[in-house]
Design an enzyme around this catalytic site. Sequence first.
Site, short mmCIF file in Angstrom:
data_model
loop_
_atom_site.label_atom_id
_atom_site.label_comp_id
_atom_site.label_asym_id
_atom_site.label_seq_id
_atom_site.Cartn_x
_atom_site.Cartn_y
_atom_site.Cartn_z
N HIS A 161 0.83 -1.19 0.00
CA HIS A 161 0.00 0.00 0.00
C HIS A 161 0.88 1.25 0.00
O HIS A 161 1.95 1.28 0.60
CB HIS A 161 -0.92 0.01 1.22
CG HIS A 161 -2.01 1.03 1.14
ND1 HIS A 161 -1.80 2.36 1.46
CD2 HIS A 161 -3.30 0.93 0.74
CE1 HIS A 161 -2.93 3.03 1.28
NE2 HIS A 161 -3.84 2.19 0.84
N GLU A 215 -4.48 1.33 -6.97
CA GLU A 215 -4.83 2.38 -6.03
C GLU A 215 -3.95 3.61 -6.27
O GLU A 215 -2.87 3.73 -5.69
CB GLU A 215 -4.64 1.90 -4.59
CG GLU A 215 -5.59 0.81 -4.17
CD GLU A 215 -5.75 0.79 -2.66
OE1 GLU A 215 -6.89 0.60 -2.20
OE2 GLU A 215 -4.75 0.98 -1.94
#
Length: 255
Positions: free
Chosen positions: A94, A165
């Site tokens: 992430h 993302e």
Amino acid sequence: MTPLIGTSWKMNLTPSEADRWFRTFVPLVADLSDRELFVLPPFTSISVARERLLGTTIAWGAQDVHPDDSGPHTGDVSAPMLADLGCRYVEVGHSERRRDHGETPELIAAKVAAILRWEMTPLICVGEDRAGPIGSVIPAVLADLEACLAGVASVAVGRIVVAYEPAWAIGVGAAAAPAARVGAVQSALADWLRRRADGPSPRILYGGSVDEAAAGPLLAEPGVDGLFVGRYALDPERFARIARAGLVAQEGRAR
């Protein structure tokens, strides 16, 4: 392909709050049978997730893992520990961990190997920092994903999940990336993964400020196999609505 819709709570919700979240959420989605759902709580609440989700179709997992199976790594959590808790998915890469902890694609690749070694599914996050031209974004995202998959055999590529993302679409005040842009990037990811995989291709999710309004249009884009929801899922009723918005989109596309 069955849509996959999940959430990472990041560093939110205590075990007591998590218990209340699950008690509210599970009945709201008990009738959904044409998609897969998952929840990635903080380490402290994984046992709560296991207790509340056993016997349901909702999977649970973790937000990070150490690449080693054991050893002198104070404060870290290993893949065998997560597997013993029944985790199915483990998130790695992430943008917040890359930013806050200096994680590199090489470290992410080592974590992916550990997750696969313990028969769990790596959920690999990739995405650009700035909303640049698609022509430059796609090669950069593909290069990052290739580095994160170093050492993954072609026969194992189908065992991963990729979450696109874009970092600029994450966080309070941000909005989801335009659906057409997401579709273009994820179609390129899908084409690349199909060429690399020896067998089924992995699913590709979109994450980044996914709310009820964005869910349907995003799922209607080619290459978008599901959604990875952040802060909007901290409200269990809202997350249930996001899951149902996806259901409406899929039914409309099937007609």
